[in-house]
Design an enzyme around this catalytic site. Structure first.
Site, PDB file in Angstrom:
ATOM      1  N   GLN A 175      21.824  64.481   2.968  1.00  0.00           N
ATOM      2  CA  GLN A 175      21.201  64.626   1.684  1.00  0.00           C
ATOM      3  C   GLN A 175      22.119  64.649   0.526  1.00  0.00           C
ATOM      4  O   GLN A 175      23.450  65.003   0.689  1.00  0.00           O
ATOM      5  CB  GLN A 175      20.345  66.004   1.638  1.00  0.00           C
ATOM      6  CG  GLN A 175      19.172  65.827   2.709  1.00  0.00           C
ATOM      7  CD  GLN A 175      18.104  64.766   2.503  1.00  0.00           C
ATOM      8  OE1 GLN A 175      17.472  65.111   1.585  1.00  0.00           O
ATOM      9  NE2 GLN A 175      17.970  63.808   3.272  1.00  0.00           N
TER      10      GLN A 175
ATOM     11  N   HIS B  67       9.120  51.877   5.911  1.00  0.00           N
ATOM     12  CA  HIS B  67       9.432  52.785   4.861  1.00  0.00           C
ATOM     13  C   HIS B  67      10.269  52.026   3.814  1.00  0.00           C
ATOM     14  O   HIS B  67      10.069  52.314   2.606  1.00  0.00           O
ATOM     15  CB  HIS B  67      10.027  53.814   5.503  1.00  0.00           C
ATOM     16  CG  HIS B  67      10.487  54.684   4.453  1.00  0.00           C
ATOM     17  ND1 HIS B  67       9.448  55.655   3.757  1.00  0.00           N
ATOM     18  CD2 HIS B  67      11.748  55.340   3.759  1.00  0.00           C
ATOM     19  CE1 HIS B  67      10.114  56.465   2.930  1.00  0.00           C
ATOM     20  NE2 HIS B  67      11.267  56.226   3.045  1.00  0.00           N
TER      21      HIS B  67
ATOM     22  N   SER C  40       6.481  61.254  -0.498  1.00  0.00           N
ATOM     23  CA  SER C  40       5.830  61.884   0.496  1.00  0.00           C
ATOM     24  C   SER C  40       7.107  62.185   1.553  1.00  0.00           C
ATOM     25  O   SER C  40       8.170  61.656   1.343  1.00  0.00           O
ATOM     26  CB  SER C  40       5.097  61.026   1.515  1.00  0.00           C
ATOM     27  OG  SER C  40       5.782  60.010   2.028  1.00  0.00           O
ATOM     28  N   HIS C  41       6.723  63.408   2.055  1.00  0.00           N
ATOM     29  CA  HIS C  41       7.714  63.796   3.381  1.00  0.00           C
ATOM     30  C   HIS C  41       6.876  64.371   4.263  1.00  0.00           C
ATOM     31  O   HIS C  41       7.070  65.449   4.866  1.00  0.00           O
ATOM     32  CB  HIS C  41       8.868  64.677   2.852  1.00  0.00           C
ATOM     33  CG  HIS C  41      10.180  64.491   3.125  1.00  0.00           C
ATOM     34  ND1 HIS C  41      11.184  65.173   3.417  1.00  0.00           N
ATOM     35  CD2 HIS C  41      10.817  62.996   3.112  1.00  0.00           C
ATOM     36  CE1 HIS C  41      12.419  64.449   3.542  1.00  0.00           C
ATOM     37  NE2 HIS C  41      11.934  63.410   3.440  1.00  0.00           N
ATOM     38  N   ASN C  42       5.970  63.535   4.822  1.00  0.00           N
ATOM     39  CA  ASN C  42       5.079  64.121   5.782  1.00  0.00           C
ATOM     40  C   ASN C  42       5.422  64.236   7.006  1.00  0.00           C
ATOM     41  O   ASN C  42       5.502  65.434   7.761  1.00  0.00           O
ATOM     42  CB  ASN C  42       3.973  62.933   5.809  1.00  0.00           C
ATOM     43  CG  ASN C  42       3.129  62.753   4.301  1.00  0.00           C
ATOM     44  OD1 ASN C  42       3.403  63.427   3.444  1.00  0.00           O
ATOM     45  ND2 ASN C  42       2.720  61.744   4.034  1.00  0.00           N
TER      46      ASN C  42
ATOM     47  N   TYR D 109       8.004  47.939   2.917  1.00  0.00           N
ATOM     48  CA  TYR D 109       7.065  47.794   2.779  1.00  0.00           C
ATOM     49  C   TYR D 109       6.256  46.732   2.966  1.00  0.00           C
ATOM     50  O   TYR D 109       5.429  45.967   2.288  1.00  0.00           O
ATOM     51  CB  TYR D 109       6.745  47.752   1.049  1.00  0.00           C
ATOM     52  CG  TYR D 109       7.110  49.219   0.492  1.00  0.00           C
ATOM     53  CD1 TYR D 109       6.251  50.348  -0.099  1.00  0.00           C
ATOM     54  CD2 TYR D 109       8.406  49.612   0.162  1.00  0.00           C
ATOM     55  CE1 TYR D 109       6.554  51.262  -0.724  1.00  0.00           C
ATOM     56  CE2 TYR D 109       8.768  51.060  -0.547  1.00  0.00           C
ATOM     57  CZ  TYR D 109       7.899  51.615  -0.853  1.00  0.00           C
ATOM     58  OH  TYR D 109       8.115  52.815  -1.250  1.00  0.00           O
TER      59      TYR D 109
ATOM     60  N   GLY E 134       5.769  54.733  -7.366  1.00  0.00           N
ATOM     61  CA  GLY E 134       4.901  55.323  -6.350  1.00  0.00           C
ATOM     62  C   GLY E 134       5.778  55.246  -4.959  1.00  0.00           C
ATOM     63  O   GLY E 134       6.792  55.034  -5.040  1.00  0.00           O
ATOM     64  N   ASN E 135       4.869  55.369  -4.256  1.00  0.00           N
ATOM     65  CA  ASN E 135       5.547  55.580  -2.622  1.00  0.00           C
ATOM     66  C   ASN E 135       4.445  55.464  -1.609  1.00  0.00           C
ATOM     67  O   ASN E 135       3.200  55.440  -1.862  1.00  0.00           O
ATOM     68  CB  ASN E 135       6.047  56.957  -2.324  1.00  0.00           C
ATOM     69  CG  ASN E 135       6.851  57.104  -1.097  1.00  0.00           C
ATOM     70  OD1 ASN E 135       6.296  57.877  -0.316  1.00  0.00           O
ATOM     71  ND2 ASN E 135       7.885  56.531  -0.801  1.00  0.00           N
TER      72      ASN E 135
ATOM     73  N   GLU F 150      21.585  59.731   6.802  1.00  0.00           N
ATOM     74  CA  GLU F 150      20.742  60.254   5.789  1.00  0.00           C
ATOM     75  C   GLU F 150      21.143  61.538   5.349  1.00  0.00           C
ATOM     76  O   GLU F 150      20.292  62.385   4.840  1.00  0.00           O
ATOM     77  CB  GLU F 150      19.107  60.044   6.270  1.00  0.00           C
ATOM     78  CG  GLU F 150      18.878  58.735   6.339  1.00  0.00           C
ATOM     79  CD  GLU F 150      17.224  58.319   6.681  1.00  0.00           C
ATOM     80  OE1 GLU F 150      16.704  59.467   7.245  1.00  0.00           O
ATOM     81  OE2 GLU F 150      16.816  57.442   6.969  1.00  0.00           O
TER      82      GLU F 150
ATOM     83  N   ASP G 214      20.334  56.828  -6.021  1.00  0.00           N
ATOM     84  CA  ASP G 214      20.443  57.833  -5.021  1.00  0.00           C
ATOM     85  C   ASP G 214      20.117  57.440  -3.715  1.00  0.00           C
ATOM     86  O   ASP G 214      20.063  56.199  -3.353  1.00  0.00           O
ATOM     87  CB  ASP G 214      19.281  58.896  -5.171  1.00  0.00           C
ATOM     88  CG  ASP G 214      18.036  58.164  -4.705  1.00  0.00           C
ATOM     89  OD1 ASP G 214      17.488  57.226  -5.742  1.00  0.00           O
ATOM     90  OD2 ASP G 214      17.206  58.515  -3.968  1.00  0.00           O
TER      91      ASP G 214
HETATM   92  N1  LIG Z   1       2.350  53.030  -4.219  1.00  0.00           N
HETATM   93  C1  LIG Z   1       3.162  52.484  -5.087  1.00  0.00           C
HETATM   94  N2  LIG Z   1       2.817  52.171  -6.383  1.00  0.00           N
HETATM   95  C2  LIG Z   1       3.568  51.880  -7.273  1.00  0.00           C
HETATM   96  N3  LIG Z   1       5.032  51.579  -7.004  1.00  0.00           N
HETATM   97  C3  LIG Z   1       5.448  51.773  -5.806  1.00  0.00           C
HETATM   98  C4  LIG Z   1       4.513  52.251  -4.609  1.00  0.00           C
HETATM   99  N4  LIG Z   1       5.315  52.597  -3.702  1.00  0.00           N
HETATM  100  C5  LIG Z   1       6.526  52.299  -3.958  1.00  0.00           C
HETATM  101  N5  LIG Z   1       6.584  51.857  -5.373  1.00  0.00           N
HETATM  102  C6  LIG Z   1       7.879  51.410  -6.012  1.00  0.00           C
HETATM  103  O1  LIG Z   1       8.588  50.533  -5.098  1.00  0.00           O
HETATM  104  C7  LIG Z   1      10.044  50.843  -5.224  1.00  0.00           C
HETATM  105  C8  LIG Z   1      10.815  51.436  -3.821  1.00  0.00           C
HETATM  106  O2  LIG Z   1      10.208  52.712  -3.408  1.00  0.00           O
HETATM  107  P1  LIG Z   1      10.959  53.674  -2.545  1.00  0.00           P
HETATM  108  O3  LIG Z   1      11.444  53.257  -1.495  1.00  0.00           O
HETATM  109  O4  LIG Z   1      10.082  54.990  -2.373  1.00  0.00           O
HETATM  110  O5  LIG Z   1      12.113  54.017  -3.771  1.00  0.00           O
HETATM  111  P2  LIG Z   1      13.296  55.249  -3.364  1.00  0.00           P
HETATM  112  O6  LIG Z   1      14.194  54.418  -2.151  1.00  0.00           O
HETATM  113  O7  LIG Z   1      13.994  54.967  -4.540  1.00  0.00           O
HETATM  114  O8  LIG Z   1      12.701  56.467  -2.899  1.00  0.00           O
HETATM  115  C9  LIG Z   1      10.251  52.155  -6.214  1.00  0.00           C
HETATM  116  O9  LIG Z   1      10.185  51.564  -7.561  1.00  0.00           O
HETATM  117  C10 LIG Z   1       8.663  52.710  -6.345  1.00  0.00           C
HETATM  118  O10 LIG Z   1       8.292  53.240  -7.433  1.00  0.00           O
HETATM  119 MG   LIG Z   2      15.849  56.050  -5.097  1.00  0.00          MG
END
Ligand SMILES: Nc1ncnc2c1ncn2[C@@H]1O[C@H](COP(=O)(O)OP(=O)(O)O)[C@@H](O)[C@H]1O
Ligand SMILES: [Mg+2]
Lengths: 227, 705, 75, 75
Positions: free
Chosen positions: B319, B53, B98-100, B56, B494-495, B317, B273
């Site tokens: 909130q 998570h 997502s929060h699946n 990546y 994205g995520n 974690e 955050d």
């Molecule tokens: N599928 C994706 N496409 C583009 N950017 C992504 C994607 N997944 C993650 N990112 C980018 O990677 C970074 C880390 O994502 P994330 O861990 O979800 O951030 P956060 O911890 O702030 O929620 C963010 O800047 C996010 O926009």
């Molecule tokens: Mg963040």
């Protein structure tokens, strides 16, 4: 006419209310300001809006905590001196909790949050907020709440009705929450304090589909000019 | 709760790092980098930041191929959310997340905290959230589990958004068997910011203070890391380690206002955050982005429960928390504003130039990790993709919506937002399915006259260690990249959510694409109902096929592969429709998607209460397809337009395929193609459409809050 | 220090929407023979003395127009 | 027929957002010396037997993941 719009932790419609006050006065930022819930000096203000939202998270009971704020003490005094006070949604709940308006607002009959455009029938109340509206006419503004079921015990309800304190009723068949007598908004006995569940401040610009809400904000100035 | 893999390798053997989800190889790498074994605090921190998570591990390499630049991009991937310039000094920030897994465990709180989390990502940029969208996937509508999940998720999303005064303006929901046990809850937030008040997440300036503010820190979501709990806590104390987080929108509402004021008064160097992995990831990532070190003293963190251990504080974690870097001279002003907003705050550390993340407890070091090792040290894995020879998914329902329009008086224009993703079609063909999802977003924007500015996405897939899933993921990202490049719409954030699998199998591969566009005039959106006598046209290189269609699904014979389509002519059709909507030449516009032309006509008929008569023989002639394809076939690039006939005809002969197919009339939807004919009363169609709501209605009272 | 438990219930005669919702859900879940459901709030707290608890209830915890309350103390 | 009273509270360690908000508001209302506020729900009902009350709590009235419940019966 200069408006003050109260802001509690958890308020969320205060910006739209500010905007509505400004539009009602013909535009321009000088016509309304936010009033922080700890403020007690309302001098220079000609009208007060207690806006919608979730003051204190609506925890315990909607409006229960906010009514103790210093600003509400000042608002009570302002109202006692005849100043126009408008409570919208959560603001209505706060005004009922603080005793400035009669009755209470309970969880919607169906326990769900509702959000849709709906019609209100204007009542016969003698209130500055209704100065620009004809009794019996219909206005269309958004309904948006989870605790909007107006309740008063029988005697009180009878009083509210007989003294002409019902400012708005939901149009026939549109009561969204189980409010007694379809009541959507009431005034105090003097008429200068109005509370309603639906949201006139979200219906002041053509873009949103209806501008019917604007008249409520224009009322006090009209009433002032007439008297 | 972070969305880590629910399926861990070698979890059978007792060993803290394994229980925490680190492989032996990863653990060795950590020891090598540190020159020693990590202690408990450090291990907990590594285990979370090196999780799928946060790190990546299986997707970072792929994501590098997405187009991320464009003249309007203000913030791109790497920041808490993406942002694009909309002029007049304003930007729009947006992201989908997502929060699946949390929603599968506790639908109400899972969905609520999902909304809370995506709001904070947008708030962290300095934007005020103005709208939410959601993209939901559940199992079939008639099962008890679906009722339970839909009820909780829908209430949870509504509760959090409503309590903050932020409307949910759009979204989509599909009911398909592969999501029965593993629902998808993706939420997208759109916010508005003054461009010059926006703030990045990178820490900067040794000696600057680190301020934590918002909710108190409790034992929320410590989950897996509780294996590190000290011996005093025995089994019976399990209740002390809750993993389900509770969302508190009231706290978030205060945080939002507080952040807005902090930024308006220019009091912050950076803001972030706290999401998955809590302080560890937010502080670590801030230091990493800024190339600095950071000291955090857990003894200074305001706690909800007194006796928390350092590792618990570092990975909690809880909130509704934010972390800011503040110049020393501004600390008092920051704390005062937090107090004004009745939100807890404390200076908990300092930015350093050491490159080290140091954890202290009341001044004494309890953990020390190089920022780079923690944040960027995790090995990134190559996928081992392999196109599966055969695939099976249990096989059914959809409702979809076009774009929502938000007026932005501040910038003197409006924006439109859309979110799309059809997992079934992606399952048939991951590349083409993802291209289609992206094009559909752009098509939805075109129907309200909007032009894409930027894209966000959420990649919901199964276990990437499986070659078939790896192949799906790789092809989907290629499709996303290709479509975004062609549309000149940069991906700004994205995520990724992987390991969406249960013993019943993986979900459909489900990339969800979110798009923000701009339009000059919110009163010209071609969203008006069609009127009696209007002409109806089908426009675009729409080449209908039953492959992967709703009809095929109903028949239970899902095929593999989707017909390939060139993107360029579709883009031309999208542009033509957008321009026609902007000039007011059409009254009504919708894109053809799930259920083909007949469904698109029926939806327009339902929303206006007037039927139509359409003849699809010109489609059959041009595409040389079967009548059934013309009626129910799907594919990208088709629009149904309605309005004045002479105005519509002007759209012909502009290089985009165009046919007049009928007119608006009567109380029936009639569509004829060759010998085939569909006739349905508008009222019947409406009843069928509305019956879905009853079918998913919960048997439960919706009591818990 | 005393521990107090305050039970707050909708007044008799007022439609209790939540209680109704629970009752409506019971048959579908297979619970026969359950009825008269009322849903209220419980507030538990520690106070230095019992003296002002009533006032606290009247002013904040309950709305006397629509709710009844009952204070139980332990210790 | 038995009368049952079910007390439902947030689990130990789980954030009690309501309790926290009430507690924070008290000093401003002039109630000093009140603390450890927790807010829960109370469900009162009549049932033919006590047998299935636990199941009822698990399935409908409480959310066992985040809430504890306690059943008291009268009669
Ligand atoms: N599928 C994706 N496409 C583009 N950017 C992504 C994607 N997944 C993650 N990112 C980018 O990677 C970074 C880390 O994502 P994330 O861990 O979800 O951030 P956060 O911890 O702030 O929620 C963010 O800047 C996010 O926009
Ligand atoms: Mg963040």
């Amino acid at each position: 006419m200069k408006w003050g719009v109260l802001q509690f932790p958890g308020s969320c419609d205060e910006r739209d209310a500010l905007n509505a006050c400004q539009l009602a006065g013909g535009g321009g930022p000088g016509q309304a300001r936010l009033v922080w819930h700890e403020e007690t000096d309302l001098s220079g203000l000609d009208g007060i809006v207690v806006p919608g939202g979730f003051s204190y998270g609506d925890y315990l009971r909607a409006g229960a905590i906010a009514r103790f704020s210093p600003a509400m003490t000042a608002v009570a005094e302002f109202a006692a001196n005849g100043g126009p006070v408008l409570g919208i949604c959560n603001g209505f709940q706060v005004l009922c909790e603080s005793g400035l308006l009669p009755g209470a607002l309970l969880t919607n009959e169906r326990t769900r949050f509702i959000c849709r455009q709906g019609d209100l029938i204007v009542g016969e109340s003698d209130s500055p907020f209704l100065a620009g509206l004809e009794a019996g006419s219909t206005i269309s503004i958004p309904f948006k709440h989870q605790s909007g079921r107006f309740f008063a015990p029988p005697e009180l309800l009878e009083q509210i009705e007989s003294r002409g304190q019902v400012a708005f009723r939901y149009a026939p068949g549109q009561n969204p929450n189980g409010s007694l007598n379809d009541i959507a908004g009431v005034t105090n006995e003097a008429g200068n304090v109005l509370g309603l569940m639906p949201h006139p401040e979200h219906a002041v610009e053509a873009f949103s589909g209806s501008t019917d809400g604007l008249a409520i904000f224009q009322g006090p100035a009209l009433a002032g000019a007439a008297s | 709760m972070s969305e880590q893999s629910p399926h861990r390798e070698n979890s059978d053997v007792q060993s803290p790092h394994r229980e925490l989800g680190l492989t032996d190889h990863e653990f060795e790498l950590i020891c090598e980098k540190m020159g020693r074994e990590p202690n408990g605090v450090e291990l907990a921190m590594f285990s979370l930041l090196w999780s799928e998570h946060c790190a990546y591990k299986h997707s970072r390499k792929l994501l590098k191929n997405l187009p991320t630049e464009g003249p309007r991009v203000v913030m791109g991937p790497g920041e808490n959310a993406g942002a694009v310039d909309i002029g007049n000094g304003y930007s729009v920030a947006f992201k989908v997340e997502s929060h699946n897994h949390p929603s599968a465990v506790e639908p109400f709180q899972g969905a609520a905290t999902g909304v809370g989390g995506i709001l904070r990502d947008v708030i962290a940029l300095g934007a005020r959230p103005i709208a939410l969208l959601d993209s939901l996937r559940f199992g079939e509508p008639d099962t008890e589990r679906t009722h339970y999940l839909v009820d909780g998720v829908v209430r949870g999303i509504g509760h959090y958004g409503n309590s903050m005064g932020i409307p949910t303006v759009g979204g989509e929901i599909y009911f398909e068997p592969p999501y029965e046990q593993n629902p998808l809850v993706n939420a997208m937030c759109v916010g508005l910011a003054r461009t010059d008040e926006m703030v990045r997440a990178a820490a900067a300036g040794a000696g600057n203070k680190v301020v934590l503010f918002g909710s108190l820190t409790g034992r929320d979501g410590i989950g897996g890391a509780s294996v590190l709990a000290s011996a005093e806590l025995d089994e019976g104390d399990d209740a002390k380690r809750p993993t389900v987080q509770i969302g508190d929108p009231f706290e978030e509402s205060k945080l939002l206002e507080c952040c807005q004021e902090l930024l308006a008064e220019d009091l912050l160097v950076s803001l972030q955050d706290l999401g998955a992995a809590g302080l560890t990831s937010s502080a670590g990532e801030m230091a990493s982005a800024g190339g600095t070190g950071i000291d955090i003293d857990v003894g200074l963190v305001p706690l909800r429960e007194a006796d928390m251990e350092p590792f618990e504080i570092m990975v909690s974690e809880s909130q509704e928390r934010m972390l800011a870097v503040v110049e020393p001279s501004k600390v008092d002003a920051v704390l005062a504003l937090c107090t004004k907003w009745q939100t807890a705050s404390a200076v908990i550390g300092e930015v350093t130039d050491s490159g080290t993340f140091r954890i202290l407890k009341n001044g004494e070091t309890v953990g020390e990790i190089e920022v780079e090792d923690l944040v960027d040290g995790c090995p990134l894995y190559d996928l081992e993709p392999e196109e599966p020879a055969e695939w099976t998914y249990p096989n059914r329902e959809t409702i979809a919506a076009d774009a929502a329009v938000l007026n932005i008086p501040e910038s003197d224009r409006a924006i439109a937002v859309a979110i799309d993703g059809n997992g079934r079609r992606v399952a048939c063909d991951p590349f083409q399915g993802t291209v289609e999802a992206t094009l559909e977003c752009a098509a939805n924007l075109a129907t309200v006259g909007a032009e894409p500015l930027g894209v966000t996405n959420c990649l919901n897939f199964g276990n990437p260690e499986k070659p078939g899933v790896a192949w799906q993921l790789g092809r989907a990202v290629e499709g996303l990249a290709a479509a975004c490049r062609a549309l000149e719409a940069p991906v700004v954030g994205g995520n990724v959510s992987l390991y969406n699998e249960t013993p019943q199998g993986p979900i459909y591969p489900t990339p969800v694409v979110g798009m923000v566009g701009e339009l000059p005039d919110p009163t010209r959106v071609a969203g008006r109902p069609w009127q009696d006598g209007d002409a109806i046209a089908l426009i675009g290189p729409f080449d209908p096929s039953l492959a992967g269609s709703e009809l095929e699904k109903q028949r239970g014979q899902l095929s593999k592969g989707l017909p390939a389509h060139e993107i360029a002519p579709i883009k031309d059709a999208i542009s033509l429709v957008r321009d026609a909507v902007r000039t007011g030449a059409v009254r009504t516009a919708t894109d053809v998607s799930d259920g083909g032309v007949v469904t698109a006509l029926a939806e327009l008929a339902i929303s206006s209460g007037i039927g139509c008569e359409a003849g699809l023989d010109p489609v059959i002639a041009r595409r040389e397809c079967d009548p059934e394809d013309a009626l129910f076939g799907e594919g990208p690039g088709g629009f149904i337009l309605a309005g004045d006939k002479a105005e519509l005809e002007k759209l012909g002969g502009q290089g985009v395929d165009f046919e007049l197919i009928g007119q608006v009339t009567g109380n029936e939807v009639i569509a004829a193609a060759g010998e085939s004919r569909v006739e349905i009363l508008v009222d019947e169609a409406r009843a069928a459409f509305e019956s879905l709501e009853e079918r998913i209605e919960s048997d439960q009272a919706g009591l818990t809050h | 220090m005393i521990q107090a438990r305050i039970l707050i219930r909708p007044k008799e005669g007022i439609l209790d929407a939540q209680g109704k919702a629970v009752e409506a859900a019971l048959p579908a879940l297979g619970f026969e023979g359950v009825g008269h459901v009322r849903v209220g709030r419980i507030v538990e707290l520690e106070a230095e003395s019992i003296d002002r608890l009533e006032e606290l209830c009247e002013k904040l915890l309950a709305n006397p127009l629509i709710e009844d309350y009952e204070i139980e103390t332990i210790g």
